[in-house]
Design an enzyme around this catalytic site. Sequence first.
Site, PDB file in Angstrom:
ATOM      1  N   ASP A   9       0.865  -1.189   0.000  1.00 50.96           N
ATOM      2  CA  ASP A   9       0.000   0.000   0.000  1.00 50.96           C
ATOM      3  C   ASP A   9       0.897   1.233   0.000  1.00 50.96           C
ATOM      4  O   ASP A   9       2.018   1.178  -0.499  1.00 50.96           O
ATOM      5  CB  ASP A   9      -0.950  -0.028   1.204  1.00 50.96           C
ATOM      6  CG  ASP A   9      -2.287   0.650   0.912  1.00 50.96           C
ATOM      7  OD1 ASP A   9      -2.270   1.872   0.689  1.00 50.96           O
ATOM      8  OD2 ASP A   9      -3.329  -0.016   0.908  1.00 50.96           O
ATOM      9  N   HIS A  11       2.114   1.943  -3.190  1.00 49.23           N
ATOM     10  CA  HIS A  11       1.207   2.904  -3.816  1.00 49.23           C
ATOM     11  C   HIS A  11       1.760   4.322  -3.807  1.00 49.23           C
ATOM     12  O   HIS A  11       1.026   5.264  -4.076  1.00 49.23           O
ATOM     13  CB  HIS A  11      -0.162   2.873  -3.125  1.00 49.23           C
ATOM     14  CG  HIS A  11      -0.898   1.584  -3.300  1.00 49.23           C
ATOM     15  ND1 HIS A  11      -2.157   1.360  -2.774  1.00 49.23           N
ATOM     16  CD2 HIS A  11      -0.556   0.444  -3.943  1.00 49.23           C
ATOM     17  CE1 HIS A  11      -2.550   0.126  -3.095  1.00 49.23           C
ATOM     18  NE2 HIS A  11      -1.591  -0.450  -3.790  1.00 49.23           N
TER      19      HIS A  11
END
Length: 396
Positions: free
Chosen positions: A221, A244
């Site tokens: 993430d 991310h």
Amino acid sequence: MSWRLTCPIMSLLMLMLLSALAKNQAQAHTVFNIKDFGAVGDGKTDNKNALYDVWKGACRSKGTNVIVIPSGTYLLGPVVLTGPCNGAIEFQIKGTLRASNSPQLGIDHWITFRFIDRLRITGGVLDGQGAASWPYNDCRKNPNCKSLPVTMRLDFVTKAWIRHVTSLNSKNFHFNLFSCKDITFDHVTITAPEDSPNTDGIHMARSSNVFVRDSVISTGDDCISLGPGSKNIKVTGIACGPGHGISVGSLGGTPNEPPVTTVFVRNCTFTDTQNGMRIKTRAPSYQGVVQDITFQDIIVKNAGNPIIIDQQYCPSKKCRNQASKVKISDVGFRNIRGTTSSLVAVNINCSPAVPCTGIELRDIDLEYDGRGGKASSDCKNAQGTSHGKQKPPSCL
């Protein structure tokens, strides 16, 4: 020299000596080895009670108190280590702290430090054993999902330094800061597989004066995510990827969120990340503010969405077609270069209700790392300026 003169001088010297002794005593280091409190480093014995006992002794002592986790693997159940303490705490991890390999559904923490001033955490490995929990991390699809443990929470902590710590395979976020001040992460290593859900490296909210530097973050993430109330944040020398990217947000999901202001991200590298530098707000949303954000001297290598402002963020994919009410202003992207895996390398999608203002694109050099097209830029509801090289051509 007369007695009348020497007596005051001797008294002054005595006072100075006593003051120095008191200062040295206040700065004395007391060492608390967890093994002396019954801990066993066999990777099987739960050492939660031993850690609570050593914490009680260290927290009530004055001066600087050093808690030592020696070499070995120490299984540790969820703990909340609470202050305020009478002195500074140094938490030295020379071995490995290992979490349970069970999912631990409904528990939001593994190691929590709370209400502590002057905390130093150095060295060692935090093994979250997250693989057992990742199949249950389905909150985006399941409204009845249960919380999962964050590897390390810092709540209401001031003047903390986390250095040379390695965090592996967290069940949820690796580090979470809430209502903290004057926190430094220095040479930390954060690792989880690319497909591990919600394993943000460092997440913060309602925290100020946070410095993250010279670290490697590879997760499933966000490498670093900034929630509401993040203020005076400086990030330098971060190698991010996979993951991310570095994200401001998401914002606007709850009422009365404090603003995100004065964020400076510099000299970072994004490699094979889903996003690069991102600001995301929900739509529809409550009112909010993002202001004074700078991304500078950034290298991207095969990164998707290198520059992105997304004010239509909807993780559930079931949002109504309404505009965000979070106002974004004074955001600079300066000296951003490298390769993008997305054709739209600069994607600034702002809210029609509160358009972005003061957006700056300066010296952008991004090339599409694929076949069949060239990188482009796209701006909606954005006001700003462009300077220097603009590849792809600026949309402002």
